[in-house]
Design an enzyme around this catalytic site. Structure first.
Site, PDB file in Angstrom:
ATOM      1  N   ARG A 159      -1.191   9.967   2.881  1.00 25.52           N
ATOM      2  CA  ARG A 159      -0.576  10.070   1.552  1.00 25.52           C
ATOM      3  C   ARG A 159      -0.357  11.507   1.095  1.00 25.52           C
ATOM      4  O   ARG A 159       0.424  11.755   0.188  1.00 25.52           O
ATOM      5  CB  ARG A 159      -1.393   9.255   0.556  1.00 25.52           C
ATOM      6  CG  ARG A 159      -1.200   7.763   0.788  1.00 25.52           C
ATOM      7  CD  ARG A 159      -2.257   6.925   0.105  1.00 25.52           C
ATOM      8  NE  ARG A 159      -3.319   6.527   0.990  1.00 25.52           N
ATOM      9  CZ  ARG A 159      -4.510   6.116   0.577  1.00 25.52           C
ATOM     10  NH1 ARG A 159      -4.782   6.039  -0.701  1.00 25.52           N
ATOM     11  NH2 ARG A 159      -5.427   5.762   1.465  1.00 25.52           N
ATOM     12  N   GLU A 196     -16.874   6.575   5.719  1.00 27.95           N
ATOM     13  CA  GLU A 196     -17.839   5.621   5.173  1.00 27.95           C
ATOM     14  C   GLU A 196     -18.689   5.053   6.309  1.00 27.95           C
ATOM     15  O   GLU A 196     -19.898   4.957   6.215  1.00 27.95           O
ATOM     16  CB  GLU A 196     -17.082   4.521   4.440  1.00 27.95           C
ATOM     17  CG  GLU A 196     -17.974   3.598   3.676  1.00 27.95           C
ATOM     18  CD  GLU A 196     -17.198   2.461   3.050  1.00 27.95           C
ATOM     19  OE1 GLU A 196     -15.961   2.455   3.125  1.00 27.95           O
ATOM     20  OE2 GLU A 196     -17.864   1.568   2.503  1.00 27.95           O
TER      21      GLU A 196
END
Ligand SMILES: O=P(O)(O)OC[C@H]1O[C@H](OP(=O)(O)OP(=O)(O)O)[C@H](O)[C@@H]1O
Ligand SMILES: Nc1ncnc2[nH]cnc12
Length: 272
Positions: A159, A196
């Site tokens: 992005r 994560e």
């Protein structure tokens, strides 16, 4: 006395039927220091726990969220409990951002439980549909960086590739893509970083930047800060001076900003 910007933002929000964000204009202008981004500490459990916790998903009481949801039904998601109240930070009003940040914040959609349960996904594709909000986003960054002698805008996949090129063109800098592994065809340098769960690698073409250049690192969002840290490390390894990092959205509770240490970070929207 209600803040005028807040009321304007709220009515626009109701009209646009968008999801709600907490908006603020935040910036850090700390001077540069050796980056603490060399650490690759695991972020697994705290990150996961935060995203799954009720406080990450619900900042209003049940009656408040029901009332707000009735006024402003979300675009697509139907989890009224996840709707967050938008407000203009006083800093924003003081800095005369004339409502642009509020519109940007309200144009960002929040999708609960994407891509997995417990994650409140900040979806910037709806911001791209709002031509004014998208233009304002680019303009706010350009206004900040146009006189900072930046020769490189380094955009992070994926992005950061949306916001980086128009900023680069407007400030007269080149755009350098920081890519996921095995995407760039030429010789690359790589930097591993923590996610994560597990790790990932970021790559940059050798020769895309030269020692002594001044760079802006751009992405849509900072969560734990691991991605931005990897980009900073890559650029600093080849002698580039990272002037600042910039994101549209900051998930402030995850304290990614702390992980950047003294490296300045500028964000438009705080999605607490
Ligand atoms: O601050 P962090 O915890 O490192 O997370 C932030 C990164 O996560 C998202 O990208 P993602 O890894 O989902 O990749 P994508 O843009 O290719 O989907 C986002 O666009 C940032 O690049
Ligand atoms: N909540 C989130 N929304 C969008 N992108 C993300 N990257 C990490 N966390 C994210």
């Amino acid at each position: 006395m209600p803040n005028l910007n807040f009321l304007l933002a709220k009515s626009r929000l109701m009209a646009s039927n968008s999801m709600m964000q907490k908006a603020s204009l935040l910036s850090s202008s700390n001077s540069l220091a050796p980056s603490p981004c060399t650490s690759r500490r695991p972020l697994v459990a705290p990150f996961r726990r935060f995203l799954a916790s009720p406080c990450a998903q619900l900042s209003l009481t049940r009656s408040q969220s029901c009332r707000l949801a009735a006024l402003s039904p979300p675009l697509r998601c139907n989890a009224t409990g996840s709707v967050k109240r938008q407000e203009m930070a006083s800093q924003d009003a003081q800095e005369g951002q004339d409502g642009r940040v509020a519109r940007i914040a309200s144009a960002i959609r929040v999708i609960p439980d994407f891509p997995k349960p417990g994650i409140m996904f900040q979806d910037i594709t709806t911001l791209l549909l709002d031509t004014k909000a998208f233009r304002d986003t680019i303009d706010l960054f350009v206004e900040r960086y146009k006189d900072k002698d930046i020769s490189v805008v380094a955009g992070i996949e994926a992005r950061g590739f949306i916001f980086g090129p128009p900023i680069a063109l407007a400030i007269g800098a080149k755009f350098v893509p920081m890519r996921k592994p095995n995407k760039l065809p030429g010789e690359v340098i790589s930097e591993e970083y923590s996610l994560e769960y597990g790790t990932d690698t970021m790559e940059m073409h050798v020769g895309a930047v030269q020692a002594g250049e001044r760079a802006l690192v751009i992405d849509d969002l900072i969560a734990t800060g691991g991605t931005l840290c990897a980009a900073i490390r890559l650029l600093e390894r080849v002698g580039v001076h990272v002037v600042e990092c910039a994101c549209v959205i900051e998930l402030a509770e995850l304290k990614g900003r702390d992980r950047l240490g003294d490296k300045p970070l500028f964000v438009l929207v705080n999605a607490a």
